[in-house]
Design an enzyme around this catalytic site. Structure first.
Site, PDB file in Angstrom:
ATOM      1  N   ASP A 106      -6.457  -8.318   8.862  1.00 61.95           N
ATOM      2  CA  ASP A 106      -5.633  -7.663   7.861  1.00 61.95           C
ATOM      3  C   ASP A 106      -4.179  -8.012   8.139  1.00 61.95           C
ATOM      4  OD1 ASP A 106      -4.904  -6.082   5.728  1.00 61.95           O
ATOM      5  OD2 ASP A 106      -6.212  -4.431   6.297  1.00 61.95           O
ATOM      6  N   GLU A 134      -2.062   3.011   0.548  1.00 56.13           N
ATOM      7  CA  GLU A 134      -2.134   2.927   2.005  1.00 56.13           C
ATOM      8  C   GLU A 134      -1.371   4.050   2.692  1.00 56.13           C
ATOM      9  OE1 GLU A 134      -2.284  -0.949   3.765  1.00 56.13           O
ATOM     10  OE2 GLU A 134      -2.454  -1.881   1.818  1.00 56.13           O
TER      11      GLU A 134
END
Length: 822
Positions: free
Chosen positions: A319, A515
């Site tokens: 990621d 997020e």
């Protein structure tokens, strides 16, 4: 995927410890479910081609394959020097810096990168790049694309067949823009809904996640066929984030799952065998940790469990700079991740330094040759399966697929099936034909609020109707349906009406986030200023039947709101097809609705503000249908906790926004205006603000004064006496962009200090910090037992600054108080 959190040094996240002894992060593969990538993922002829290619490749070429860069930091020409194997477009990245590029623009950019990568080098080797993008709820990167409800809404549909169709539509539109890889599906199983990514999870039920994993992977990729490439209407899927990103302590994004291995497997791993068996070509490692060990560096998870026990034959991608969070690593130096089993670094802005470092480590044996070859083999295997090589090359770029009418129809169906009816006392729903309907609330006519984060941009805050001209806001859908049934619908921004309506529909809920910017300290909805509740009560007090349509990325404590209305609908984040809401709420002239309520809760709805949810007000699987004779009684409005004790009284502003329960507002001679998100269109004109990038995406808020004005961070009257008694200070991190005329003042609790000297001494254009002890404000007369104004900055003409953070912080130094304001 992640985002734009640009980590530029050694990373380490300080996590609060859970009570008790820390559990082990050791993996016992026999405890994990067995799975196996299908044989169709490759074939002997392809493996022979890979063998031949590997034998010719230089170390530089091999290392290039395992490094991925973001389009915001690399150009096609760079590939002539750095033979990278992959390119991505992150949450705020668009072709040539334009987030609103067309499908043709995207295809052109992909083609430019691919053309350079396909030029043979001196050894005759040419390897095409693979291009990845976040398609979180449809191909959400492109205006006019088909936008589906976020995953939490799809979970409410409990319909794997629908999910497979959505996967196929999403794949067709991604491929239609020339792209062959998406970072989806998310297989998180969120356990603490304070987590800002909760809406990316389908359900808290691992079984439903597993069923959806198979359906979505099959929809995105199509059934894999031995010896044949994935066709031009399908793309590679990514099962993510491996593992337990939905199980972190206190729901903290990028946090630590402090749980035993049995719970890790039973709750969080169940989607992966289904995805692998269905042929998922890639898996993404999670930012998060398991018992203190970052997943990007956990060999037991990446190699022993995933590639060993679960037989995964595709490649594992990291990621966004996640490798930099591994102990001992930086974003430009992390052999630990590759040696643990990561196959491709996601190094959006760190790729150049990482490439150079990794080449050295591959040459000196720090990264074993066998491990490097295995990573490259896995990447080439997927590239062959996608038809990226000349052999059976697959051309993508059917622009007409993006936003096709038949795709929009499926999105509208998904919206209707996602709605969950929590209350319908008196059968106020469906809205009868011929009714006079008032539609109001901040979400009624807002494409941004109904779509949520990951829409055009990372946070989705600047979305407008113009981005989805083939969509409808909820108001537009309601208006059309009501008129077709012979009624009259009126839109009111503030709930005002001239003629009393037969029913009021109030659309409200969370504003867009993505997020970590969506992490919250409590599940209480609007703990600071319950403006939406006030609207509901006002309409109800006028004798009007009230329907609440609640837009959110998670179940929240809304008992006061539920009590204040006749009907309450959990509508989640439905996306661009707002007409799907009207399909269920509004009856036609025949007295029937186009669709009924079929949605069931994918997560428990809380009975109080605590999380993890200790007692469900409505359990998983709850959802009323038309005809049900269920009357919801008056619900308890007790929070179940002391907000003054646990609410965020230390972090007022970070990550580019005010942190709940604090709100950002601006004031000048004309009055005050709350800053919801994005740019402020101030009618007074003395203080302009906009979101800016400083070290990460939209992590700062820029303010520019053209006259006397101030911005404020206001809240519920927090008790800061504990912090006062323990030597805390107000810390502000900002960048002074221009020094204006007059004084610059910082205020807390109604008492202000002159910081003009600090502002003038600060290095212009560079981030600096000021700290003012809380005792200074208390000594000046501020009541720190009930602080409603946590931070106020007053300025005058010419002052310009960018706010990065404002918080209360313990200090171990004897700081002087600045001059008081006379």
């Amino acid at each position: 995927m992640a985002t734009a959190l640009l980590l530029t040094g050694t990373a380490g996240m300080a996590m609060a410890e859970a009570p008790g002894e820390a559990a082990s992060a050791a993996v016992h593969p026999d405890l994990w479910p067995a799975a196996k990538s299908p044989t169709a993922i490759t074939d002997p002829a392809t493996e022979a081609r890979i063998d031949a290619t590997l034998a010719k490749m230089t170390i530089e070429q091999k290392v290039g394959q395992i490094v991925q860069a973001d389009i915001s930091t690399i150009t096609p020409k760079d590939l002539e020097t750095y033979p990278l194997g992959s390119i991505l477009a992150g949450g705020n990245s668009g072709p040539n810096g334009n987030e609103r590029s067309s499908a043709a623009d995207w295809a052109r950019l992909v083609g430019e990168f691919r053309a350079v990568s396909q030029r043979p080098q001196a050894n005759g080797v040419a390897i095409p790049i693979i291009f990845g993008v976040d398609a979180v709820h449809g191909h959400n990167n492109i205006p006019g694309a088909t936008l589906f409800p976020h995953n939490i809404g799809l979970g409410a549909a409990h319909d794997p067949e629908l999910i497979q169709r959505i996967g196929a539509v999403t794949a067709a539109e991604i491929s239609g823009s020339g792209i062959e890889w998406t970072f989806a599906p998310t297989l998180a199983v969120p356990q603490d809904l304070r987590w800002g990514r909760s809406y990316e999870g389908y359900s808290s039920d691992p079984a439903l996640v597993a069923a959806y994993a198979k359906a979505m992977v099959t929809g995105l990729q199509g059934p894999l066929v031995p010896g044949r490439s994935v066709d031009a209407s399908h793309v590679a899927a990514t099962a993510k984030h491996f593992l337990a990103d939905g199980g972190t302590f206190e729901g903290r994004d990028q946090g630590d799952a402090k749980i035993g291995e049995a719970e890790l497997v039973a709750k969080h791993a169940q989607g992966y065998p289904a995805a692998i068996d269905a042929g998922a070509l890639t898996v993404m490692a999670s930012f998060s940790s398991w018992n203190g060990i970052k997943n990007h560096g956990n060999k037991g998870l990446l190699t022993d469990a995933l590639k060993g026990r679960m037989g995964f034959e595709g490649f594992v991608v990291g990621d966004w700079n996640g490798h930099g969070q591994v102990a001992g690593c930086t974003v430009t130096d992390c052999p630990q991740s590759i040696n643990a089993g990561l196959d491709m670094f996601m190094a959006p802005d760190s790729w150049k330094g990482l490439y150079e470092t990794t080449v050295r480590q591959a040459k000196d044996g720090t990264i074993p040759a066998a491990r490097l070859d295995d990573a490259v083999r896995r990447i080439l295997r997927v590239k062959y399966k996608l038809g990226l090589f000349d052999v059976e090359h697959v051309d993508r770029g059917n622009f007409a697929a993006v936003g096709a009418p038949e795709h929009l129809a499926i999105a509208r169906e998904a919206v209707a099936k996602s709605l969950v009816l929590l209350k319908n006392n008196g059968s106020v729903l469906p809205i009868k034909a011929g009714a006079r309907v008032l539609v109001t609330g901040p979400g009624a006519n807002s494409m941004a609020i109904q779509s949520g984060g990951w829409t055009i941009s990372w946070q989705g805050t600047d979305v407008t109707h113009a981005d989805f001209p083939n969509g409808q806001t909820i108001w537009e859908g309601m208006d059309k349906a009501v008129r077709e049934a012979g009624g009259i619908a009126t839109l009111s921004e503030d709930g005002f009406y001239k003629e009393k309506p037969d029913v009021a529909v109030v659309v409200f809920g969370e504003h867009p986030y993505a997020e970590f910017q969506g992490d919250v300290p409590t599940l209480d909805y609007q703990p600071a200023e319950a403006k939406d509740l006030a609207t509901l009560k006002k309409l109800k007090a006028a004798g009007i039947p009230v329907v609440a349509v609640f837009l959110s990325g998670r179940p929240m404590f809304t008992n006061p709101e539920i009590n204040a209305v006749d009907a309450f609908v959990a509508a989640w984040l439905p996306g661009s097809q707002g007409a799907g809401v009207a399909d269920v709420l509004v009856a036609g002239k025949d007295g029937k609705t186009a669709r009924g309520f079929t949605g069931k809760l994918p997560f428990a709805w809380p009975s109080d503000a605590r999380s993890p949810i200790e007692k469900a007000q409505f359990p998983v699987g709850y959802g009323l249908a038309y005809g049900d004779k269920v009357k919801v009684p008056q619900l308890s409005e007790k929070l179940g906790l002391d907000l003054a004790g646990i609410l965020n009284v230390e972090n007022f502003f970070s990550g580019g926004r005010a942190r709940a329960p604090w709100l950002l507002s601006v004031t000048d001679a004309g009055g005050s205006r709350q800053v919801e998100s994005g740019p402020v269109d101030s009618s007074y004109g003395l203080l302009k603000t906009r979101s800016v990038d400083v070290a990460a995406q939209e992590d700062g808020k820029s303010f520019a004064w053209s006259g006397p004005a101030a911005f404020h961070l206001t809240g519920p009257g927090a008790d800061m006496s504990r912090q006062l008694n323990n030597s805390f200070a107000l810390r502000i991190d900002w960048r002074i962009d221009a020094v204006g005329s007059g004084l610059t003042q910082v205020e807390l609790g109604g008492k202000a200090f002159d910081v003009s000297g600090w502002v003038k001494a600060a290095p212009t254009g560079q981030v600096s910090t000021i700290k003012i002890p809380l005792r200074c404000f208390a000594d000046a007369g501020a009541d720190l037992t009930k602080v409603g104004y946590a931070t106020t900055v007053h300025g005058d003409k010419g002052l310009a600054l960018t706010l990065l953070s404002a918080r209360i912080e313990a200090v171990g130094e004897n700081l002087a108080c600045p001059p008081t304001v006379k």
